[in-house]
Design a protein around this motif. Structure first.
Motif, mmCIF file in Angstrom:
data_model
loop_
_atom_site.group_PDB
_atom_site.id
_atom_site.type_symbol
_atom_site.label_atom_id
_atom_site.label_comp_id
_atom_site.label_asym_id
_atom_site.label_seq_id
_atom_site.Cartn_x
_atom_site.Cartn_y
_atom_site.Cartn_z
ATOM 1 N N VAL A 5 -1.873 4.116 5.143
ATOM 2 C CA VAL A 5 -2.225 2.948 5.951
ATOM 3 C C VAL A 5 -2.608 3.464 7.336
ATOM 4 O O VAL A 5 -1.844 4.186 7.971
ATOM 5 C CB VAL A 5 -1.039 1.964 6.072
ATOM 6 C CG1 VAL A 5 -1.375 0.827 7.007
ATOM 7 C CG2 VAL A 5 -0.638 1.442 4.707
ATOM 8 N N ASP B 257 -0.508 4.822 -1.102
ATOM 9 C CA ASP B 257 -1.706 4.829 -0.262
ATOM 10 C C ASP B 257 -1.348 5.091 1.195
ATOM 11 O O ASP B 257 -0.224 4.865 1.627
ATOM 12 C CB ASP B 257 -2.436 3.487 -0.354
ATOM 13 C CG ASP B 257 -3.007 3.220 -1.728
ATOM 14 O OD1 ASP B 257 -3.161 4.174 -2.506
ATOM 15 O OD2 ASP B 257 -3.297 2.041 -2.025
ATOM 16 N N ALA C 4 0.836 -1.207 0.000
ATOM 17 C CA ALA C 4 0.000 0.000 0.000
ATOM 18 C C ALA C 4 0.869 1.255 0.000
ATOM 19 O O ALA C 4 0.598 2.208 -0.747
ATOM 20 C CB ALA C 4 -0.937 -0.002 1.203
#
Length: 91
Positions: free
Chosen positions: A42, A40, A35
């Protein structure tokens, strides 16, 4: 606590084999890393969050020689502690 201690705790508390516990821990951290690689965020509610910080290029200085060097732009993971964890640690 290190990775082996985490595996042992998981094994003991969940009645898993060592192989199963290793697989769980590897999946957990592997998915987090994937991720972050994609950019992205987390978030583990109450514990912490990770996101990628982007740093621009800048002129730095070599501490040994004193000469100026250009530091390339980079991306690094950034950890932010959650409120609940802050409270638990600061008792």
């Amino acid at each position: 606590m290190n990775k082996l201690e985490l595996i042992q705790a998981l094994k003991d508390t969940q009645n898993l084999t060592k192989t199963e516990a290793i697989k769980c821990v590897d999946i957990f951290f592997g998915e987090m890393a994937k991720a972050l690689e994609k950019g992205d965020r987390v978030e583990i509610r109450g514990l912490c969050s990770f996101h990628i910080k982007t740093y621009d290029s800048y002129t730095g200085r070599n501490p040994r020689s004193g000469e100026k060097v250009v530091v390339k732009p980079k991306k690094l993971p950034f950890f932010k502690v959650g409120t609940e964890l802050k409270k638990r640690v600061d008792r």
